[in-house]
Structures are given as structure tokens and as C-alpha cells.
Write a protein that holds these residues in place. Structure first.
Motif, PDB file in Angstrom:
ATOM      1  N   GLY A  87      77.189  -8.149  55.270  1.00  0.00           N
ATOM      2  CA  GLY A  87      77.858  -6.872  55.073  1.00  0.00           C
ATOM      3  C   GLY A  87      79.023  -6.676  56.013  1.00  0.00           C
ATOM      4  O   GLY A  87      79.174  -7.354  57.021  1.00  0.00           O
ATOM      5  N   GLU A  88      79.831  -5.725  55.670  1.00  0.00           N
ATOM      6  CA  GLU A  88      80.965  -5.333  56.502  1.00  0.00           C
ATOM      7  C   GLU A  88      80.515  -4.229  57.441  1.00  0.00           C
ATOM      8  O   GLU A  88      79.527  -3.558  57.207  1.00  0.00           O
ATOM      9  CB  GLU A  88      82.112  -4.842  55.606  1.00  0.00           C
ATOM     10  CG  GLU A  88      82.638  -5.897  54.651  1.00  0.00           C
ATOM     11  CD  GLU A  88      83.260  -7.077  55.360  1.00  0.00           C
ATOM     12  OE1 GLU A  88      83.980  -6.871  56.353  1.00  0.00           O
ATOM     13  OE2 GLU A  88      83.012  -8.221  54.930  1.00  0.00           O
ATOM     14  N   GLU A  89      81.292  -4.016  58.521  1.00  0.00           N
ATOM     15  CA  GLU A  89      80.954  -2.990  59.491  1.00  0.00           C
ATOM     16  C   GLU A  89      80.755  -1.629  58.826  1.00  0.00           C
ATOM     17  O   GLU A  89      79.836  -0.888  59.156  1.00  0.00           O
ATOM     18  CB  GLU A  89      82.039  -2.870  60.570  1.00  0.00           C
ATOM     19  CG  GLU A  89      82.049  -4.011  61.561  1.00  0.00           C
ATOM     20  CD  GLU A  89      82.897  -5.194  61.112  1.00  0.00           C
ATOM     21  OE1 GLU A  89      83.487  -5.150  60.011  1.00  0.00           O
ATOM     22  OE2 GLU A  89      82.957  -6.180  61.859  1.00  0.00           O
ATOM     23  N   ALA A  90      81.589  -1.295  57.858  1.00  0.00           N
ATOM     24  CA  ALA A  90      81.507   0.008  57.191  1.00  0.00           C
ATOM     25  C   ALA A  90      80.166   0.187  56.479  1.00  0.00           C
ATOM     26  O   ALA A  90      79.600   1.280  56.480  1.00  0.00           O
ATOM     27  CB  ALA A  90      82.653   0.167  56.192  1.00  0.00           C
ATOM     28  N   GLU A  91      79.639  -0.892  55.884  1.00  0.00           N
ATOM     29  CA  GLU A  91      78.352  -0.806  55.191  1.00  0.00           C
ATOM     30  C   GLU A  91      77.214  -0.529  56.171  1.00  0.00           C
ATOM     31  O   GLU A  91      76.252   0.140  55.843  1.00  0.00           O
ATOM     32  CB  GLU A  91      78.063  -2.096  54.420  1.00  0.00           C
ATOM     33  CG  GLU A  91      78.926  -2.281  53.204  1.00  0.00           C
ATOM     34  CD  GLU A  91      78.637  -3.583  52.486  1.00  0.00           C
ATOM     35  OE1 GLU A  91      78.338  -4.586  53.146  1.00  0.00           O
ATOM     36  OE2 GLU A  91      78.732  -3.579  51.250  1.00  0.00           O
ATOM     37  N   LEU A  92      77.332  -1.066  57.394  1.00  0.00           N
ATOM     38  CA  LEU A  92      76.270  -0.875  58.383  1.00  0.00           C
ATOM     39  C   LEU A  92      76.261   0.554  58.943  1.00  0.00           C
ATOM     40  O   LEU A  92      75.311   0.952  59.590  1.00  0.00           O
ATOM     41  CB  LEU A  92      76.399  -1.899  59.507  1.00  0.00           C
ATOM     42  CG  LEU A  92      75.914  -3.286  59.111  1.00  0.00           C
ATOM     43  CD1 LEU A  92      76.414  -4.339  60.082  1.00  0.00           C
ATOM     44  CD2 LEU A  92      74.408  -3.324  59.026  1.00  0.00           C
ATOM     45  N   GLN A  93      77.312   1.312  58.703  1.00  0.00           N
ATOM     46  CA  GLN A  93      77.357   2.704  59.155  1.00  0.00           C
ATOM     47  C   GLN A  93      76.665   3.624  58.146  1.00  0.00           C
ATOM     48  O   GLN A  93      76.389   4.773  58.436  1.00  0.00           O
ATOM     49  CB  GLN A  93      78.815   3.162  59.356  1.00  0.00           C
ATOM     50  CG  GLN A  93      79.635   2.284  60.283  1.00  0.00           C
ATOM     51  CD  GLN A  93      79.032   2.105  61.660  1.00  0.00           C
ATOM     52  OE1 GLN A  93      78.404   2.998  62.196  1.00  0.00           O
ATOM     53  NE2 GLN A  93      79.205   0.929  62.240  1.00  0.00           N
ATOM     54  N   VAL A  94      76.379   3.104  56.961  1.00  0.00           N
ATOM     55  CA  VAL A  94      75.735   3.879  55.902  1.00  0.00           C
ATOM     56  C   VAL A  94      74.259   4.055  56.225  1.00  0.00           C
ATOM     57  O   VAL A  94      73.633   3.189  56.836  1.00  0.00           O
ATOM     58  CB  VAL A  94      75.902   3.128  54.548  1.00  0.00           C
ATOM     59  CG1 VAL A  94      75.090   3.763  53.444  1.00  0.00           C
ATOM     60  CG2 VAL A  94      77.359   3.055  54.160  1.00  0.00           C
ATOM     61  N   ASN A  95      73.691   5.162  55.797  1.00  0.00           N
ATOM     62  CA  ASN A  95      72.259   5.395  55.961  1.00  0.00           C
ATOM     63  C   ASN A  95      71.511   4.298  55.203  1.00  0.00           C
ATOM     64  O   ASN A  95      71.714   4.108  54.008  1.00  0.00           O
ATOM     65  CB  ASN A  95      71.933   6.787  55.415  1.00  0.00           C
ATOM     66  CG  ASN A  95      70.498   7.148  55.577  1.00  0.00           C
ATOM     67  OD1 ASN A  95      69.599   6.384  55.223  1.00  0.00           O
ATOM     68  ND2 ASN A  95      70.261   8.330  56.105  1.00  0.00           N
ATOM     69  N   THR A  96      70.645   3.585  55.905  1.00  0.00           N
ATOM     70  CA  THR A  96      69.935   2.449  55.322  1.00  0.00           C
ATOM     71  C   THR A  96      69.091   2.853  54.123  1.00  0.00           C
ATOM     72  O   THR A  96      69.040   2.141  53.117  1.00  0.00           O
ATOM     73  CB  THR A  96      69.036   1.768  56.377  1.00  0.00           C
ATOM     74  OG1 THR A  96      69.845   1.457  57.509  1.00  0.00           O
ATOM     75  CG2 THR A  96      68.421   0.507  55.840  1.00  0.00           C
ATOM     76  N   SER A  97      68.421   3.993  54.220  1.00  0.00           N
ATOM     77  CA  SER A  97      67.575   4.418  53.103  1.00  0.00           C
ATOM     78  C   SER A  97      68.417   4.686  51.860  1.00  0.00           C
ATOM     79  O   SER A  97      68.015   4.324  50.754  1.00  0.00           O
ATOM     80  CB  SER A  97      66.745   5.653  53.479  1.00  0.00           C
ATOM     81  OG  SER A  97      67.575   6.711  53.867  1.00  0.00           O
ATOM     82  N   ASP A  98      69.589   5.279  52.041  1.00  0.00           N
ATOM     83  CA  ASP A  98      70.488   5.513  50.903  1.00  0.00           C
ATOM     84  C   ASP A  98      70.983   4.191  50.321  1.00  0.00           C
ATOM     85  O   ASP A  98      71.074   4.021  49.107  1.00  0.00           O
ATOM     86  CB  ASP A  98      71.691   6.374  51.315  1.00  0.00           C
ATOM     87  CG  ASP A  98      71.308   7.801  51.646  1.00  0.00           C
ATOM     88  OD1 ASP A  98      70.210   8.246  51.234  1.00  0.00           O
ATOM     89  OD2 ASP A  98      72.100   8.479  52.331  1.00  0.00           O
ATOM     90  N   TYR A  99      71.319   3.257  51.210  1.00  0.00           N
ATOM     91  CA  TYR A  99      71.817   1.952  50.780  1.00  0.00           C
ATOM     92  C   TYR A  99      70.772   1.223  49.929  1.00  0.00           C
ATOM     93  O   TYR A  99      71.066   0.741  48.835  1.00  0.00           O
ATOM     94  CB  TYR A  99      72.202   1.105  51.998  1.00  0.00           C
ATOM     95  CG  TYR A  99      72.625  -0.305  51.659  1.00  0.00           C
ATOM     96  CD1 TYR A  99      73.923  -0.571  51.222  1.00  0.00           C
ATOM     97  CD2 TYR A  99      71.734  -1.370  51.754  1.00  0.00           C
ATOM     98  CE1 TYR A  99      74.317  -1.866  50.904  1.00  0.00           C
ATOM     99  CE2 TYR A  99      72.116  -2.662  51.436  1.00  0.00           C
ATOM    100  CZ  TYR A  99      73.412  -2.903  51.008  1.00  0.00           C
ATOM    101  OH  TYR A  99      73.793  -4.178  50.671  1.00  0.00           O
ATOM    102  N   ILE A 100      69.540   1.158  50.426  1.00  0.00           N
ATOM    103  CA  ILE A 100      68.474   0.432  49.725  1.00  0.00           C
ATOM    104  C   ILE A 100      68.117   1.122  48.414  1.00  0.00           C
ATOM    105  O   ILE A 100      67.985   0.470  47.376  1.00  0.00           O
ATOM    106  CB  ILE A 100      67.234   0.263  50.626  1.00  0.00           C
ATOM    107  CG1 ILE A 100      67.584  -0.684  51.778  1.00  0.00           C
ATOM    108  CG2 ILE A 100      66.039  -0.266  49.843  1.00  0.00           C
ATOM    109  CD1 ILE A 100      66.541  -0.754  52.863  1.00  0.00           C
ATOM    110  N   ALA A 101      67.965   2.452  48.449  1.00  0.00           N
ATOM    111  CA  ALA A 101      67.638   3.197  47.226  1.00  0.00           C
ATOM    112  C   ALA A 101      68.731   3.017  46.184  1.00  0.00           C
ATOM    113  O   ALA A 101      68.445   2.806  45.002  1.00  0.00           O
ATOM    114  CB  ALA A 101      67.439   4.676  47.551  1.00  0.00           C
ATOM    115  N   GLY A 102      69.982   3.069  46.618  1.00  0.00           N
ATOM    116  CA  GLY A 102      71.103   2.881  45.697  1.00  0.00           C
ATOM    117  C   GLY A 102      71.164   1.474  45.144  1.00  0.00           C
ATOM    118  O   GLY A 102      71.423   1.256  43.957  1.00  0.00           O
ATOM    119  N   LYS A 103      70.912   0.503  45.985  1.00  0.00           N
ATOM    120  CA  LYS A 103      70.972  -0.907  45.576  1.00  0.00           C
ATOM    121  C   LYS A 103      69.884  -1.236  44.545  1.00  0.00           C
ATOM    122  O   LYS A 103      70.127  -1.971  43.603  1.00  0.00           O
ATOM    123  CB  LYS A 103      70.796  -1.787  46.823  1.00  0.00           C
ATOM    124  CG  LYS A 103      70.977  -3.232  46.609  1.00  0.00           C
ATOM    125  CD  LYS A 103      72.353  -3.658  46.998  1.00  0.00           C
ATOM    126  CE  LYS A 103      72.443  -5.157  46.965  1.00  0.00           C
ATOM    127  NZ  LYS A 103      73.729  -5.624  46.569  1.00  0.00           N
TER     128      LYS A 103
END
Length: 192
Positions: A87-103
């Protein structure tokens, strides 16, 4: 022409994807797509022999997944691995739970409970372990400062990274960098 999607455990890097694609081609399947943890094949005139595929995958260190819940667990792991290691730095600033649920397109609480019950650790702990492995990798390469590593991996500060690193490894990042005796783990073996 029918297509079959295969879910494959331990397929966590580009080399893994190449091996899976080659092996499926060697078995006579038309490989339509290969991504982390998944492969899609076409079965033109040949019925898919899942046991044959399972054996070849096992011989190469992979596991063909059948169960829906097991597939979800693997998809959560792959989402975290992608986030931390590619991932890029910007992706790591995202809430992990939102990222996983969205993915995965599913409720995070459901995924979190499922993951914990199957793996014996929380998604958050798995994420921390993956991040620490990535920190080790970057420390060994010696191309970035600790401050740059902290930023790259989404830590709020060098102190936060250092504290978490010491809690997981028992060493400070600078001591790890000096001794380099603690071997890194492959990313599919991080929780073991």
C-alpha cells in the motif's frame, strides 16, 4: 466456456502468483486472472479436477480453500498484507476497519469476530504483526530513517513505532538494526 474461481491460501506475493499461474497452465487450464489469494481459470472442454489442483498447490506450499468462512479469513489477511506491504502511505492513514469492510464488502464486526474465532488473535493484532514485519524488512534494507519508516507505515510518531516494535520483538528498532539476529518471518507465517 465455464470459469472457476479458486481461493488459495499462502499466495501472498508476486512470485507466488507466477508459480500458481504456471502450475495451472501446466495442468492444461486457461488462466484468466491471478491475484493475491485467488486464481480464475477457464474450463474449455476439460472438467476441473479440484483434487489434482489441490495436490499441485500443496506441493508448492499453497492450500486450496473450500469453506466460505476460511476464504473470508484469507481475504482479510490478504487485504492487510496488501495494505501493509504494498500500500501507499495514504492508504495506511485510512481507518483499517473501513478499509477491510470496503475491500470485502462485508460488515467489519462480523469479519472481526470471525477472524478472532478462527485465528485466535484479533485483526488489529494481526495488522500490528504485519506492520512490525514490514518495519524489520525496511530496517534490514537500511534505506530509510526510522522517522521515514514511521511515516511510510502510518505510525503517529517514531515513539509509537518504537514502543510497538519493542512490545512485539523485545528489541528496540535501533538494537534490531545493530544485531539483526532475529530472523524475519515470511508474511504468511507472521502470527506463528
Amino acid at each position: 466456456m465455464a470459469t472457476i474461481k479458486l481461493y488459495i491460501k499462502n499466495m501472498v506475493c508476486d512470485r507466488c502468483k507466477r508459480v500458481v499461474a504456471e502450475e495451472l497452465s501446466n495442468l492444461g487450464y486457461t488462466v484468466l486472472q491471478v491475484s493475491l489469494g485467488e486464481a480464475e481459470i477457464a474450463t474449455t472442454g476439460k472438467e476441473a479436477d479440484l483434487e489434482e489442483i489441490r495436490t499441485v498447490m500443496r506441493d508448492n506450499g499453497f492450500e486450496l480453500l473450500d469453506d466460505r468462512k476460511t476464504k473470508l479469513i484469507e481475504q482479510v489477511k490478504l487485504a492487510i498484507i496488501e495494505l501493509v506491504h504494498q500500500g501507499e502511505e495514504a492508504e495506511l492513514q485510512v481507518n483499517t476497519s473501513d478499509y477491510i469492510a470496503g475491500k470485502l464488502g462485508l460488515d467489519y464486526n462480523y469479519l472481526s469476530n470471525l477472524f478472532s474465532s478462527f485465528e485466535g488473535i484479533t485483526i488489529e493484532k494481526y495488522l500490528i504483526l504485519q506492520r512490525i514485519e514490514r518495519v524489520k524488512e525496511l530496517l534490514v534494507y537500511n534505506e530509510l530513517s526510522l522517522k521515514e519508516i514511521a511515516y511510510k507505515l502510518g505510525y503517529s510518531s517514531v515513539a509509537h513505532l518504537s514502543n510497538q516494535f519493542k512490545k512485539v520483538t523485545g528489541l528496540t528498532p535501533s538494537h534490531f538494526k545493530q544485531v539483526k539476529t532475529e530472523k524475519r518471518k515470511t508474511i504468511d507465517k507472521v502470527q506463528e
